[in-house]
Scaffold this motif. Structure first.
Motif, PDB file in Angstrom:
ATOM      1  N   LEU A   1      39.730 -62.213 -48.398  1.00 11.06           N
ATOM      2  CA  LEU A   1      38.453 -61.772 -48.175  1.00 11.06           C
ATOM      3  C   LEU A   1      38.359 -61.665 -46.507  1.00 11.06           C
ATOM      4  O   LEU A   1      37.684 -60.538 -46.057  1.00 11.06           O
ATOM      5  CB  LEU A   1      37.321 -62.881 -48.586  1.00 11.06           C
ATOM      6  N   ALA A   2      38.858 -62.371 -45.740  1.00 10.98           N
ATOM      7  CA  ALA A   2      38.672 -62.390 -44.435  1.00 10.98           C
ATOM      8  C   ALA A   2      39.275 -61.136 -43.655  1.00 10.98           C
ATOM      9  O   ALA A   2      38.785 -60.681 -43.099  1.00 10.98           O
ATOM     10  CB  ALA A   2      39.265 -63.705 -43.619  1.00 10.98           C
ATOM     11  N   LEU A   3      40.690 -60.739 -44.210  1.00 16.15           N
ATOM     12  CA  LEU A   3      41.175 -59.750 -43.801  1.00 16.15           C
ATOM     13  C   LEU A   3      40.703 -58.309 -44.346  1.00 16.15           C
ATOM     14  O   LEU A   3      40.718 -57.566 -43.377  1.00 16.15           O
ATOM     15  CB  LEU A   3      42.835 -59.913 -44.021  1.00 16.15           C
ATOM     16  N   GLY A   4      40.312 -58.336 -45.575  1.00 15.55           N
ATOM     17  CA  GLY A   4      39.704 -57.352 -45.988  1.00 15.55           C
ATOM     18  C   GLY A   4      38.420 -56.660 -45.118  1.00 15.55           C
ATOM     19  O   GLY A   4      38.160 -55.530 -44.762  1.00 15.55           O
ATOM     20  N   ALA A   5      37.636 -57.856 -44.980  1.00 14.11           N
ATOM     21  CA  ALA A   5      36.318 -57.658 -44.252  1.00 14.11           C
ATOM     22  C   ALA A   5      36.647 -57.234 -42.741  1.00 14.11           C
ATOM     23  O   ALA A   5      35.958 -56.639 -42.117  1.00 14.11           O
ATOM     24  CB  ALA A   5      35.439 -59.050 -44.200  1.00 14.11           C
ATOM     25  N   ALA A   6      37.649 -58.008 -42.138  1.00  9.41           N
ATOM     26  CA  ALA A   6      38.097 -57.517 -40.635  1.00  9.41           C
ATOM     27  C   ALA A   6      38.273 -56.101 -40.514  1.00  9.41           C
ATOM     28  O   ALA A   6      38.279 -55.551 -39.641  1.00  9.41           O
ATOM     29  CB  ALA A   6      39.095 -58.507 -40.120  1.00  9.41           C
ATOM     30  N   GLY A   7      39.361 -55.643 -41.301  1.00 10.47           N
ATOM     31  CA  GLY A   7      39.673 -54.361 -41.653  1.00 10.47           C
ATOM     32  C   GLY A   7      38.618 -53.279 -41.584  1.00 10.47           C
ATOM     33  O   GLY A   7      38.636 -52.218 -40.973  1.00 10.47           O
ATOM     34  N   VAL A   8      37.588 -53.549 -42.471  1.00 13.52           N
ATOM     35  CA  VAL A   8      36.536 -52.540 -42.482  1.00 13.52           C
ATOM     36  C   VAL A   8      35.731 -52.767 -41.257  1.00 13.52           C
ATOM     37  O   VAL A   8      35.198 -51.309 -40.682  1.00 13.52           O
ATOM     38  CB  VAL A   8      35.445 -53.037 -43.576  1.00 13.52           C
ATOM     39  N   LEU A   9      35.383 -53.797 -40.592  1.00 15.04           N
ATOM     40  CA  LEU A   9      34.801 -53.957 -39.375  1.00 15.04           C
ATOM     41  C   LEU A   9      35.557 -53.250 -38.270  1.00 15.04           C
ATOM     42  O   LEU A   9      35.025 -52.491 -37.186  1.00 15.04           O
ATOM     43  CB  LEU A   9      34.574 -55.135 -38.932  1.00 15.04           C
ATOM     44  N   LEU A  10      36.875 -53.434 -38.130  1.00 16.03           N
ATOM     45  CA  LEU A  10      37.702 -52.808 -37.066  1.00 16.03           C
ATOM     46  C   LEU A  10      37.898 -51.358 -37.053  1.00 16.03           C
ATOM     47  O   LEU A  10      37.639 -50.718 -36.262  1.00 16.03           O
ATOM     48  CB  LEU A  10      39.131 -53.617 -36.983  1.00 16.03           C
TER      49      LEU A  10
ATOM     50  N   GLY B   1      44.145 -55.529 -44.399  1.00 17.03           N
ATOM     51  CA  GLY B   1      43.137 -54.834 -43.485  1.00 17.03           C
ATOM     52  C   GLY B   1      43.062 -53.235 -43.602  1.00 17.03           C
ATOM     53  O   GLY B   1      42.196 -52.927 -43.189  1.00 17.03           O
ATOM     54  N   LEU B   2      44.257 -52.724 -44.184  1.00 19.46           N
ATOM     55  CA  LEU B   2      44.466 -51.290 -44.399  1.00 19.46           C
ATOM     56  C   LEU B   2      44.298 -51.044 -45.632  1.00 19.46           C
ATOM     57  O   LEU B   2      43.471 -50.027 -45.980  1.00 19.46           O
ATOM     58  CB  LEU B   2      45.733 -50.601 -43.857  1.00 19.46           C
ATOM     59  N   ILE B   3      44.912 -51.851 -46.389  1.00 18.19           N
ATOM     60  CA  ILE B   3      44.913 -51.441 -48.157  1.00 18.19           C
ATOM     61  C   ILE B   3      43.255 -51.643 -48.595  1.00 18.19           C
ATOM     62  O   ILE B   3      43.027 -50.800 -49.375  1.00 18.19           O
ATOM     63  CB  ILE B   3      45.566 -52.386 -48.843  1.00 18.19           C
ATOM     64  N   VAL B   4      42.658 -52.633 -48.183  1.00 15.02           N
ATOM     65  CA  VAL B   4      41.288 -52.921 -48.791  1.00 15.02           C
ATOM     66  C   VAL B   4      40.165 -51.766 -48.347  1.00 15.02           C
ATOM     67  O   VAL B   4      39.568 -50.988 -49.377  1.00 15.02           O
ATOM     68  CB  VAL B   4      40.912 -54.257 -48.500  1.00 15.02           C
ATOM     69  N   PRO B   5      40.176 -51.536 -47.070  1.00 19.34           N
ATOM     70  CA  PRO B   5      39.190 -50.657 -46.794  1.00 19.34           C
ATOM     71  C   PRO B   5      39.577 -49.122 -47.450  1.00 19.34           C
ATOM     72  O   PRO B   5      38.541 -48.264 -47.905  1.00 19.34           O
ATOM     73  CB  PRO B   5      39.052 -50.490 -45.287  1.00 19.34           C
TER      74      PRO B   5
ATOM     75  N   GLY C   1      30.607 -54.150 -48.598  1.00 21.45           N
ATOM     76  CA  GLY C   1      30.255 -55.100 -49.658  1.00 21.45           C
ATOM     77  C   GLY C   1      31.350 -55.166 -50.846  1.00 21.45           C
ATOM     78  O   GLY C   1      31.739 -56.367 -51.550  1.00 21.45           O
ATOM     79  N   LEU C   2      32.009 -53.967 -51.169  1.00 18.58           N
ATOM     80  CA  LEU C   2      33.022 -53.881 -52.112  1.00 18.58           C
ATOM     81  C   LEU C   2      34.217 -54.453 -51.637  1.00 18.58           C
ATOM     82  O   LEU C   2      34.898 -55.246 -52.487  1.00 18.58           O
ATOM     83  CB  LEU C   2      33.218 -52.443 -52.340  1.00 18.58           C
ATOM     84  N   SER C   3      34.593 -54.430 -50.166  1.00 18.20           N
ATOM     85  CA  SER C   3      35.719 -54.999 -49.638  1.00 18.20           C
ATOM     86  C   SER C   3      35.694 -56.644 -49.895  1.00 18.20           C
ATOM     87  O   SER C   3      36.959 -57.094 -50.121  1.00 18.20           O
ATOM     88  CB  SER C   3      36.018 -54.638 -48.324  1.00 18.20           C
TER      89      SER C   3
ATOM     90  N   LEU D   1      28.064 -47.996 -56.719  1.00 17.04           N
ATOM     91  CA  LEU D   1      28.400 -49.388 -56.154  1.00 17.04           C
ATOM     92  C   LEU D   1      28.565 -50.339 -57.051  1.00 17.04           C
ATOM     93  O   LEU D   1      29.307 -51.277 -57.041  1.00 17.04           O
ATOM     94  CB  LEU D   1      27.353 -49.777 -54.924  1.00 17.04           C
ATOM     95  N   LEU D   2      27.523 -50.435 -57.980  1.00 14.18           N
ATOM     96  CA  LEU D   2      27.443 -51.588 -58.809  1.00 14.18           C
ATOM     97  C   LEU D   2      28.331 -51.617 -59.792  1.00 14.18           C
ATOM     98  O   LEU D   2      29.248 -52.615 -60.230  1.00 14.18           O
ATOM     99  CB  LEU D   2      26.043 -51.574 -59.593  1.00 14.18           C
ATOM    100  N   ARG D   3      28.769 -50.410 -60.393  1.00 13.20           N
ATOM    101  CA  ARG D   3      30.067 -50.357 -61.330  1.00 13.20           C
ATOM    102  C   ARG D   3      31.296 -50.610 -60.605  1.00 13.20           C
ATOM    103  O   ARG D   3      32.024 -51.450 -61.022  1.00 13.20           O
ATOM    104  CB  ARG D   3      30.054 -48.735 -61.662  1.00 13.20           C
ATOM    105  N   ALA D   4      31.605 -50.247 -59.445  1.00 14.47           N
ATOM    106  CA  ALA D   4      32.716 -50.583 -58.557  1.00 14.47           C
ATOM    107  C   ALA D   4      32.736 -52.102 -58.417  1.00 14.47           C
ATOM    108  O   ALA D   4      33.824 -52.739 -58.476  1.00 14.47           O
ATOM    109  CB  ALA D   4      32.838 -49.899 -57.329  1.00 14.47           C
ATOM    110  N   ALA D   5      31.724 -52.430 -57.874  1.00 10.16           N
ATOM    111  CA  ALA D   5      31.437 -54.006 -57.726  1.00 10.16           C
ATOM    112  C   ALA D   5      31.688 -54.810 -58.960  1.00 10.16           C
ATOM    113  O   ALA D   5      32.716 -55.973 -59.088  1.00 10.16           O
ATOM    114  CB  ALA D   5      30.293 -54.403 -56.990  1.00 10.16           C
ATOM    115  N   SER D   6      31.449 -54.425 -60.253  1.00 11.02           N
ATOM    116  CA  SER D   6      31.433 -55.224 -61.393  1.00 11.02           C
ATOM    117  C   SER D   6      33.124 -54.999 -62.002  1.00 11.02           C
ATOM    118  O   SER D   6      33.540 -56.016 -62.317  1.00 11.02           O
ATOM    119  CB  SER D   6      30.681 -54.498 -62.451  1.00 11.02           C
ATOM    120  N   LEU D   7      33.633 -53.703 -61.625  1.00 11.45           N
ATOM    121  CA  LEU D   7      35.088 -53.772 -61.796  1.00 11.45           C
ATOM    122  C   LEU D   7      35.827 -54.639 -61.138  1.00 11.45           C
ATOM    123  O   LEU D   7      36.829 -55.114 -61.534  1.00 11.45           O
ATOM    124  CB  LEU D   7      35.586 -52.296 -62.013  1.00 11.45           C
ATOM    125  N   ALA D   8      35.588 -54.617 -59.837  1.00 12.99           N
ATOM    126  CA  ALA D   8      36.227 -55.357 -58.990  1.00 12.99           C
ATOM    127  C   ALA D   8      36.108 -57.161 -59.228  1.00 12.99           C
ATOM    128  O   ALA D   8      36.991 -57.776 -59.232  1.00 12.99           O
ATOM    129  CB  ALA D   8      35.726 -55.138 -57.609  1.00 12.99           C
TER     130      ALA D   8
END
Length: 332
Positions: free
Chosen positions: A70-79, A260-264, A280-282, A7-14
């Motif tokens: 940020l809002a749509l990415g997080a909403a997609g993960v939650l949904l 909300g589909l692409i990000v998750p 967290g990554l989204s 996760l740390l590596r992926a978050a750093s790249l993001a």
């Protein structure tokens, strides 16, 4: 899906991608101000026109892209977590359509204040969330991810048709909604961020509080109850969080699909399906995807611009097809 990247590596790249895309969003555009003039204006340039374009227009647009992504990415993960459906996406399941229809209806009834759009859009998104959850309870629909998406598409089409009828019947509504209904980041008033930020923070705060209960719910209702969580309360809280996030994004930029589909999808491919890691990554990937799409929309048909929703659809539609055509459609 097993974890593939720490996760740390992926978050750093993001985070690095987000920094580069933010810079690209400030330096690149469809107009006459090139990247060299933009870089000078961003630093200590003397060109007043270039400073206005970079520090006012592009800066506001970049901030809005970050917020909405940020809002749509997080909403997609939650949904997707609450429906246990990898195809669940605010645009596909009618949540964004509910928010859009509520705003069109409010303007048709006489509302015009942008701040009112936020509250109305949140209510409309919440109604859309509730209808989605009711559909998941129908036998043979909620258990099939593809059927759930088809039900959401039918709901979206119905609300879209009703919105079109109101736009055609009221010229004032059509004038106010013309540049909003297509979903775009350009031309938004500067005060958009000031009234959007509270909705985003409220939705994110609720999402962070729901991460542990959602992770437990993924193991089954009995397990979640045994761990001290209330599944019904978790679902209700998730619907409220999704409504806040989608309503805020829709009120700010109009309906923008597929984020909300692409990000998750990308997040799960990188760090696995655990909702805590995916969410967290989204939070970093959402702004990245929308900034990339918005920058590309300025460059593809210069000196004109494409609506950013066109670019997200071009990227999201193949991902949707890839998930559906997979040998075994995963259940989250």
């Amino acid at each position: 899906m097993p974890s593939r990247v720490p996760l740390l590596r992926a978050a750093s790249l993001a985070a690095l991608c987000l920094l580069l895309l933010t810079l690209a969003s400030l330096l690149l555009g469809a107009g006459d101000v090139g990247w060299r003039a933009s870089l000078q204006a961003l630093m200590v340039g003397d060109d007043a026109d270039a400073r206005f374009v970079v520090r006012q227009l592009r800066w506001a647009r970049t901030e809005l892209a970050m917020l909405v992504g940020l809002a749509l990415g997080a909403a997609g993960v939650l949904l997707q977590a609450v429906t246990r459906n990898p195809l669940a996406e605010p645009g596909l399941l009618g949540v964004s359509a509910g928010a859009s229809f509520a705003v069109v209806l409010a303007i048709n009834l006489g509302a015009s204040a942008a701040s009112l759009h936020l509250g109305v859009a949140v209510v409309g998104a919440l109604v859309g969330c509730v209808l989605v959850m009711l559909v998941t309870q129908l036998r043979g629909v909620g258990d099939d991810p593809v059927r759930l998406v088809l039900a959401g598409a039918a709901f979206s089409g119905l609300l879209g048709a009703l919105s079109s009828l109101m736009l055609l019947s009221d010229q004032r509504t059509a004038d106010e909604m013309r540049f909003w209904i297509i979903g775009a980041l350009a031309g938004r008033p500067l005060e958009t961020m000031s009234w959007s930020l509270p909705g985003l923070l409220a939705g994110l705060s609720a999402a962070l509080l729901l991460v542990r209960p959602l992770a437990a719910l993924a193991l089954g209702e009995r397990v979640a109850s045994g761990l001290g969580h209330n599944p019904r309360l978790t679902r209700a809280g998730t619907l409220i969080a999704v409504a806040l996030l989608v309503g805020t994004a829709t009120a700010a930029a109009g309906p923008i699909g597929f984020i909300g589909l692409i990000v998750p999808y990308i997040a799960r491919r990188l760090v696995g399906s655990d909702v805590r890691r995916t969410l967290g990554l989204s939070l970093l990937l959402g702004p990245c995807v929308l900034l990339f799409a918005d920058t590309l929309s300025r460059l593809m048909v210069r000196p004109y611009e494409l609506p950013v929703g066109v670019i997200t659809a071009l990227v999201g539609a193949p991902i949707l097809i890839a998930v559906v055509r997979g040998r075994r459609l995963p259940m989250l």
